[in-house]
Design an enzyme around this catalytic site. Structure first.
Site, PDB file in Angstrom:
ATOM      1  N   ARG A   4       0.825  -1.211   0.000  1.00 54.30           N
ATOM      2  CA  ARG A   4       0.000   0.000   0.000  1.00 54.30           C
ATOM      3  C   ARG A   4       0.861   1.263   0.000  1.00 54.30           C
ATOM      4  O   ARG A   4       0.525   2.273  -0.641  1.00 54.30           O
ATOM      5  CB  ARG A   4      -0.919  -0.002   1.225  1.00 54.30           C
ATOM      6  CG  ARG A   4      -1.900   1.146   1.249  1.00 54.30           C
ATOM      7  CD  ARG A   4      -3.029   0.859   2.236  1.00 54.30           C
ATOM      8  NE  ARG A   4      -4.037   1.916   2.232  1.00 54.30           N
ATOM      9  CZ  ARG A   4      -4.252   2.719   3.279  1.00 54.30           C
ATOM     10  NH1 ARG A   4      -3.531   2.607   4.380  1.00 54.30           N
ATOM     11  NH2 ARG A   4      -5.182   3.638   3.203  1.00 54.30           N
TER      12      ARG A   4
ATOM     13  N   HIS B 167       0.387   4.445  -2.562  1.00 51.40           N
ATOM     14  CA  HIS B 167       0.145   5.822  -2.122  1.00 51.40           C
ATOM     15  C   HIS B 167       1.301   6.750  -2.478  1.00 51.40           C
ATOM     16  O   HIS B 167       1.107   7.961  -2.594  1.00 51.40           O
ATOM     17  CB  HIS B 167      -0.152   5.868  -0.622  1.00 51.40           C
ATOM     18  CG  HIS B 167      -1.534   5.398  -0.282  1.00 51.40           C
ATOM     19  ND1 HIS B 167      -2.226   5.811   0.830  1.00 51.40           N
ATOM     20  CD2 HIS B 167      -2.364   4.542  -0.931  1.00 51.40           C
ATOM     21  CE1 HIS B 167      -3.426   5.230   0.858  1.00 51.40           C
ATOM     22  NE2 HIS B 167      -3.525   4.446  -0.198  1.00 51.40           N
TER      23      HIS B 167
ATOM     24  N   ASN C  93      -3.649   8.766   4.460  1.00 51.42           N
ATOM     25  CA  ASN C  93      -2.387   8.238   5.000  1.00 51.42           C
ATOM     26  C   ASN C  93      -2.302   8.298   6.518  1.00 51.42           C
ATOM     27  O   ASN C  93      -1.697   7.427   7.153  1.00 51.42           O
ATOM     28  CB  ASN C  93      -1.202   9.039   4.429  1.00 51.42           C
ATOM     29  CG  ASN C  93      -1.057   8.875   2.927  1.00 51.42           C
ATOM     30  OD1 ASN C  93      -1.560   7.905   2.356  1.00 51.42           O
ATOM     31  ND2 ASN C  93      -0.380   9.818   2.291  1.00 51.42           N
TER      32      ASN C  93
ATOM     33  N   HIS D  41      -6.062  -5.791  -2.426  1.00 55.65           N
ATOM     34  CA  HIS D  41      -6.863  -6.030  -1.219  1.00 55.65           C
ATOM     35  C   HIS D  41      -7.009  -7.518  -0.911  1.00 55.65           C
ATOM     36  O   HIS D  41      -7.753  -7.883  -0.004  1.00 55.65           O
ATOM     37  CB  HIS D  41      -8.221  -5.333  -1.330  1.00 55.65           C
ATOM     38  CG  HIS D  41      -8.117  -3.842  -1.243  1.00 55.65           C
ATOM     39  ND1 HIS D  41      -9.180  -2.996  -1.407  1.00 55.65           N
ATOM     40  CD2 HIS D  41      -7.039  -3.034  -1.008  1.00 55.65           C
ATOM     41  CE1 HIS D  41      -8.782  -1.736  -1.274  1.00 55.65           C
ATOM     42  NE2 HIS D  41      -7.479  -1.736  -1.043  1.00 55.65           N
TER      43      HIS D  41
HETATM   44  C1  HEM Z   1      -9.129   1.469  -5.888  1.00 53.11           C
HETATM   45  C2  HEM Z   1      -9.049   2.349  -4.930  1.00 53.11           C
HETATM   46  C3  HEM Z   1      -8.625   2.017  -3.546  1.00 53.11           C
HETATM   47  C4  HEM Z   1      -9.220   2.433  -2.402  1.00 53.11           C
HETATM   48  C5  HEM Z   1     -10.428   3.343  -2.291  1.00 53.11           C
HETATM   49  C6  HEM Z   1      -8.507   1.860  -1.306  1.00 53.11           C
HETATM   50  C7  HEM Z   1      -8.806   2.067   0.032  1.00 53.11           C
HETATM   51  C8  HEM Z   1      -8.222   1.413   1.086  1.00 53.11           C
HETATM   52  C9  HEM Z   1      -8.596   1.567   2.462  1.00 53.11           C
HETATM   53  C10 HEM Z   1      -9.683   2.511   2.980  1.00 53.11           C
HETATM   54  C11 HEM Z   1      -7.821   0.740   3.202  1.00 53.11           C
HETATM   55  C12 HEM Z   1      -7.849   0.590   4.726  1.00 53.11           C
HETATM   56  C13 HEM Z   1      -6.966   1.647   5.369  1.00 53.11           C
HETATM   57  C14 HEM Z   1      -7.131   1.747   6.861  1.00 53.11           C
HETATM   58  O1  HEM Z   1      -7.993   1.120   7.432  1.00 53.11           O
HETATM   59  O2  HEM Z   1      -6.370   2.491   7.487  1.00 53.11           O
HETATM   60  C15 HEM Z   1      -6.943   0.062   2.287  1.00 53.11           C
HETATM   61  C16 HEM Z   1      -6.031  -0.880   2.660  1.00 53.11           C
HETATM   62  C17 HEM Z   1      -5.143  -1.485   1.782  1.00 53.11           C
HETATM   63  N1  HEM Z   1      -5.004  -1.189   0.441  1.00 53.11           N
HETATM   64 FE1  HEM Z   1      -6.253  -0.086  -0.676  1.00 53.11          FE
HETATM   65  N2  HEM Z   1      -7.481   1.098  -1.781  1.00 53.11           N
HETATM   66  C18 HEM Z   1      -7.504   1.164  -3.143  1.00 53.11           C
HETATM   67  C19 HEM Z   1      -6.612   0.565  -4.020  1.00 53.11           C
HETATM   68  C20 HEM Z   1      -5.511  -0.152  -3.617  1.00 53.11           C
HETATM   69  C21 HEM Z   1      -4.451  -0.574  -4.496  1.00 53.11           C
HETATM   70  C22 HEM Z   1      -4.346  -0.232  -5.977  1.00 53.11           C
HETATM   71  C23 HEM Z   1      -3.565  -1.282  -3.738  1.00 53.11           C
HETATM   72  C24 HEM Z   1      -2.267  -1.944  -4.131  1.00 53.11           C
HETATM   73  C25 HEM Z   1      -1.990  -2.419  -5.307  1.00 53.11           C
HETATM   74  C26 HEM Z   1      -4.079  -1.310  -2.399  1.00 53.11           C
HETATM   75  C27 HEM Z   1      -3.513  -1.967  -1.343  1.00 53.11           C
HETATM   76  C28 HEM Z   1      -4.006  -1.981  -0.056  1.00 53.11           C
HETATM   77  C29 HEM Z   1      -3.496  -2.852   0.990  1.00 53.11           C
HETATM   78  C30 HEM Z   1      -2.425  -3.906   0.820  1.00 53.11           C
HETATM   79  C31 HEM Z   1      -4.195  -2.522   2.157  1.00 53.11           C
HETATM   80  C32 HEM Z   1      -3.995  -3.110   3.562  1.00 53.11           C
HETATM   81  C33 HEM Z   1      -2.900  -2.327   4.259  1.00 53.11           C
HETATM   82  C34 HEM Z   1      -2.567  -2.814   5.657  1.00 53.11           C
HETATM   83  O3  HEM Z   1      -3.168  -3.751   6.173  1.00 53.11           O
HETATM   84  O4  HEM Z   1      -1.669  -2.177   6.258  1.00 53.11           O
HETATM   85  N3  HEM Z   1      -5.242  -0.590  -2.351  1.00 53.11           N
HETATM   86  N4  HEM Z   1      -7.207   0.489   1.011  1.00 53.11           N
END
Ligand code: HEM
Ligand SMILES: *[C@@H]1O[C@H](CO)[C@@H](O)[C@H](O)[C@H]1NC(C)=O
Ligand SMILES: *[C@@H]1O[C@H](CO)[C@@H](O)[C@H](O)[C@H]1NC(C)=O
Length: 325
Positions: free
Chosen positions: A64, A68, A96, A196
């Site tokens: 992630r 970002h 972030n 995800h």
């Molecule tokens: C399409 C639009 C996207 C949205 C709206 C989005 C939104 C989010 C949100 C809200 C979270 C949870 C953050 C939290 O609770 O603090 C998250 C977690 C995560 N996102 Fe996304 N995301 C998107 C695309 C992506 C992409 C493109 C990737 C990587 C290729 C990605 C990888 C991740 C990962 C791996 C997590 C878990 C992080 C952790 O557990 O530390 N996301 N995302």
């Protein structure tokens, strides 16, 4: 005499050509550090492996972090810059703050790499890109060649971070236009959302889906979420984004088809009406090996977003601060 003039002329032309190629639009290459620091990549992989062994979620967090970084003015390590008296950086931007993790792992990698390279050779932006790949591989994804040679930004933008990173409350058209503005297609959106397959979300990001979108939520899944995410309170309580948060697999896509998407934005990719996004979700749910291949390709595309190259930017000595003088 004429020969000497010719030699000098050729040398000047060669130097000018070199300068031109490095000054603008130099390409990233997989073997960028093979001469200057042949052990850079194995060192990064070791530190990432150790960090994931200590805490499996760190792999998700590093993936992630790269996303970002890249979505805000390109993959230039800007997300890593701490605030200073004169600059508020990206770390406290809405998507972030209190959410992006892994900065300390990047610091550890940077120190280790500076040691094995006998100096400040590998950029922070490249470290982030390689750490994301190594995390994916450590958690069961297919490997891919990360293209290298990014340089580090000397500035960061809080406003751009707030504007350019998609929010979990967007509908499909907004997600698509956000990705399009980064040169990424609907297919890239669906494939990269497969990120995800790893990691967790806090309650505050899926509460409104849980209580206001019951028609698209699997009832048993909703019931299991109620406890983890009450109507108010427990904002920071974590729930995994798919059933297997430490494995790169296609459970994420299968979940979407069953109304088990945690985030509103995830469920937007599969609404059951038979649109293009639905078809892509179905395809990846049924074809794990295509997902592994295409995820790697899409990560390379993500990693190629407007890098600084040649003599743009700098190679930061410490990923948190711009070099002095
Ligand atoms: C399409 C639009 C996207 C949205 C709206 C989005 C939104 C989010 C949100 C809200 C979270 C949870 C953050 C939290 O609770 O603090 C998250 C977690 C995560 N996102 Fe996304 N995301 C998107 C695309 C992506 C992409 C493109 C990737 C990587 C290729 C990605 C990888 C991740 C990962 C791996 C997590 C878990 C992080 C952790 O557990 O530390 N996301 N995302
Ligand atoms: C960032 O998060 C911290 C801790 O939750 C909070 O105290 C602070 O107000 C937040 N900053 C912004 C700009 O939202
Ligand atoms: C559900 O939607 C209503 C109306 O938009 C809103 O007032 C309420 O805060 C939402 N509930 C949750 C838990 O987000």
């Amino acid at each position: 005499m004429a020969a000497a003039v010719l030699v000098v002329y050729l040398a000047i032309m060669a130097a000018a050509a070199l300068q031109a190629s490095s000054a603008s639009g130099a390409e990233l290459t997989a073997d960028y550090y093979s001469e200057t620091c042949p052990h850079a990549l194995t060192t990064i992989k070791l530190v990432v492996g150790a960090a994931i062994l200590r805490e499996p979620r760190m792999g998700a967090s590093l993936v992630r972090l790269h996303f970002h970084d890249c979505f805000v003015n390109g993959c230039d390590g800007s997300i890593l810059l701490d605030d200073t008296d004169t600059m508020i950086g990206e770390k406290t931007a809405q998507p972030n703050n209190n959410s992006v993790r892994g900065y300390d792992v990047i610091d550890t990698i940077k120190s280790a790499v500076n040691m094995v390279c006998l100096g400040n050779v590998v950029s922070c932006a490249d470290i982030v890109a390689v750490a994301a790949r190594d995390s994916i591989v450590a958690l069961g994804g297919s490997s891919y060649d990360v293209l290298l040679g990014r340089r580090d930004a000397t500035t960061a933008s809080l406003d751009d971070a707030n504007n350019d990173i998609p929010t979990p409350f967007m509908d499909l058209p907004a997600l698509q236009s956000n990705f399009e503005s980064h040169g990424l297609s609907l297919q890239d959106l669906v494939v990269l959302s497969g990120g995800h397959t790893l990691g967790y979300s806090r309650c505050l990001f899926f509460r409104s889906r849980l209580y206001n979108e019951t028609s698209t939520l699997d009832p048993a899944y909703a019931a299991s979420l109620d406890e983890r995410c009450p109507v108010s309170g427990d904002d920071d309580e974590l729930t995994s984004l798919d059933d297997t948060p430490t494995t790169v697999d296609t459970d994420y896509y299968q979940g979407l088809m069953q109304g088990r998407a945690l985030l509103h934005t995830d469920q937007q990719l599969f609404q059951g009406g038979g649109g293009d996004a639905d078809d892509l979700v179905k395809y990846y749910a049924d074809n794990p090996s295509s997902f592994w291949d295409d995820f790697g390709k899409a990560m390379v595309k993500l990693g190629n977003l407007s890098p600084l190259t040649g003599d743009q930017g700098e190679v930061r000595e410490n990923c948190r601060v711009v070099n002095q003088e």
